[in-house]
Design a protein around this motif. Sequence first.
Motif, short mmCIF file in Angstrom:
data_model
loop_
_atom_site.label_atom_id
_atom_site.label_comp_id
_atom_site.label_asym_id
_atom_site.label_seq_id
_atom_site.Cartn_x
_atom_site.Cartn_y
_atom_site.Cartn_z
N ASN A 1 -8.46 -2.47 -6.06
CA ASN A 1 -8.59 -1.16 -5.27
C ASN A 1 -9.79 -1.65 -4.18
N ILE B 1 0.77 -1.16 -0.06
CA ILE B 1 0.10 0.09 -0.14
C ILE B 1 0.71 1.24 -0.01
N SER C 1 -5.97 6.43 1.74
CA SER C 1 -4.75 5.36 1.67
C SER C 1 -4.91 4.80 3.27
N THR D 1 -7.61 2.37 3.09
CA THR D 1 -7.30 1.07 2.44
C THR D 1 -6.52 0.13 3.59
N SER E 1 -6.23 3.19 -3.95
CA SER E 1 -6.88 4.17 -2.81
C SER E 1 -7.50 5.15 -3.61
#
Length: 709
Positions: free
Chosen positions: A540, A354, A362, A365, A518
Amino acid sequence: MAPLVTLATCALNQWSLDFAGNLKRIKESILKAKAAGATLRVGPELEIPGYGCLDHFLENEVYENSWDSLYSILTDTSLHGIIIDVGLPLLHRNCRYNARAIILDGRILCLRPKLYLANDGNFREMRFFTPWNRPRHVEQYCLPPLVQKHQGCRYVPIGDVVLSTNDTTLAAETCEELFTPNSPHINMGLNGVEIFTNSSGSHHSLRKLDERIALIQEATRKNGGVYLYSNQIGCDGDRLYYDGCAMIFVNGEIVGQSSQFSLNEVEVVVATVDLEKVRAYRFAPSRGLQAVAAPEYERIDVDYSLSCDTFDLQQSTTPPRPPRYHLPEEEVALGPACWLWDYLRRSKAAGFFIPLSGGIDSCATATIVYSMCRLVIDAIKEGNEQVIADTQRIAAFSSELPKTAEELCNQICCTCYMGMKNQSSKETRERAKALSERIGSYHTDADIDNVFDSTRNILTHATGFEPKFKVHGGSITSNLALQNIQARSRMVIAYYFAQELCEVRNRPGGGSLLVLGSSNVDECLRGYLTKYDCSSADINPIGSISKVDLKRFIAWAMTNFDMPILKDFIHATPTAELEPITAEHTQSDEVDMQMTYQELSIFGSLRKINHLGPYGMFLRLLEEWGGEGNLSPREIAEKVKKFFHFYQINRHKQTVATPAYHAESYSPDDHRFDLRPFLYPPVFQSWSFQKIDQRVEAMEKRQKQKETV
């Protein structure tokens, strides 16, 4: 009084074209249903090949393999003694059908093709199948030679039929048919059908379970009856996550419900019901008047009783229970997490990478990956053998199973902050580091100034032109080009790190990581992302989730996951950090986009869900945003035109968007869900914009006339 009847429905984690695995799970569900005393078992739609085979349904081999699996079920004597409703595709008179086989004791009682096909949004069933658009029509199906020999006959009935057992009557409808205005269960119920089965391949969308439950409740509340709803669960190889939640209803009340999000591969829901309650419920004379006028169904007599012949004083009906719903914030935490786990274990990748920017997207995520780790650890503690086996293979750094979510996250998740000296703030760098420490990910910090400078200088050396940022006196074109160098460099570096970090960490067996994107649904809709930047990834998990819902999820996770660090992300100003930070200027997403995330959510819903073009959206927003003390018609017009301008000039970006978990019904996913052109006529000369301008001028003219009177 009729004896009590025990019935079972299930949620199965099927995988497209995994015939061996799918068959194993089907048989396991039947045996579990039998062990619980059930005399009827219902399974998901197209459970034999998996629902999401897509264009593979155009290949005859899929149909042959499906018959091989069905033959294995027919010849397995351990599966006898229970009516089995199983889903598979069929070829009949050179037409392809999405169908169900109803079998008992190794013999096919009938084949029931789907009447009405799902053919909007994520679904393209009419691309593969023909609808059996002939309610109550029945004909003969010629069985494959091997099945003929086993069955002892060449033909079995195929069509919209009703099964009449010794003690009740049952019939099937499939997925989409429940959602149609004139659902089959209406006339089936009027014809005396007491038990309805529904096999579904229904994917998760935020807040969608409410609709399913409402429809089944209404069907059985008006009509009376027992309704068994089965659904697939898990990622079967595509963008969709099937969220299970198999259910049993009696006269509008739930008596059984499986989990909506689970890492279990097989979940069976069993309930004991009293058919006398159904018969007593259908007392109204008005129903009787409709019943005698209802069209008649062909019945197939089945010499079998769903109820037990013996009178068991210990047996009792399953009591009603309230429906179990998840908050949307929980759905964000659970749905994408389960989807990621299925994708990870089935792709044979070593974990996730990531690019962690220090922003909320992010962060979301990474938090979803952490949520996945929590679910995996819980499943390990519960003794889930499949999860344990998958974890032992994926978490290869240790011979022992991880005991905490943080331990697991450290083994399978790598994060990296890719910053620049003049563009990246100390705050975002520290937030990224603090989040990685909290979830346990393996974190790296890499400055990309050298890559940026080298790329920028290629143009200067070739042309003599030196581009500058806007804050340094450069043009808008140069400003955007320099931002895109950073964004695209991060994509290249992300894939480089994803391929090499397993080797850097000396992971046994090596391997590479899946890069997670993200970009949220609102940024995709507006086109506020760089084509082939770090939003370009393998998958994603948040690509179809709005910024509004992501913020709610992070606020929920802050408390429920005990992650106080998330508070800093919630209150931080969303920024791409692609422009130099100065005393006078800090980049802001909403300033750059010239609209708020809340507005984007509204625009997206009106465009996709309400099917409104520019002029229609303007008229709708006049009602919602106009009036005394609110926005003027001209202000609303400018916002609508600005949205469509940016949406249309950036549509091309969705053609290469990273495959995203589908969660939001206004997603602009170009690959299947939202099919639109990506080359539009010039926006400001469009017919709709002219109509908006004419309407605004007329309204302003009337307003001036009122003021002068």
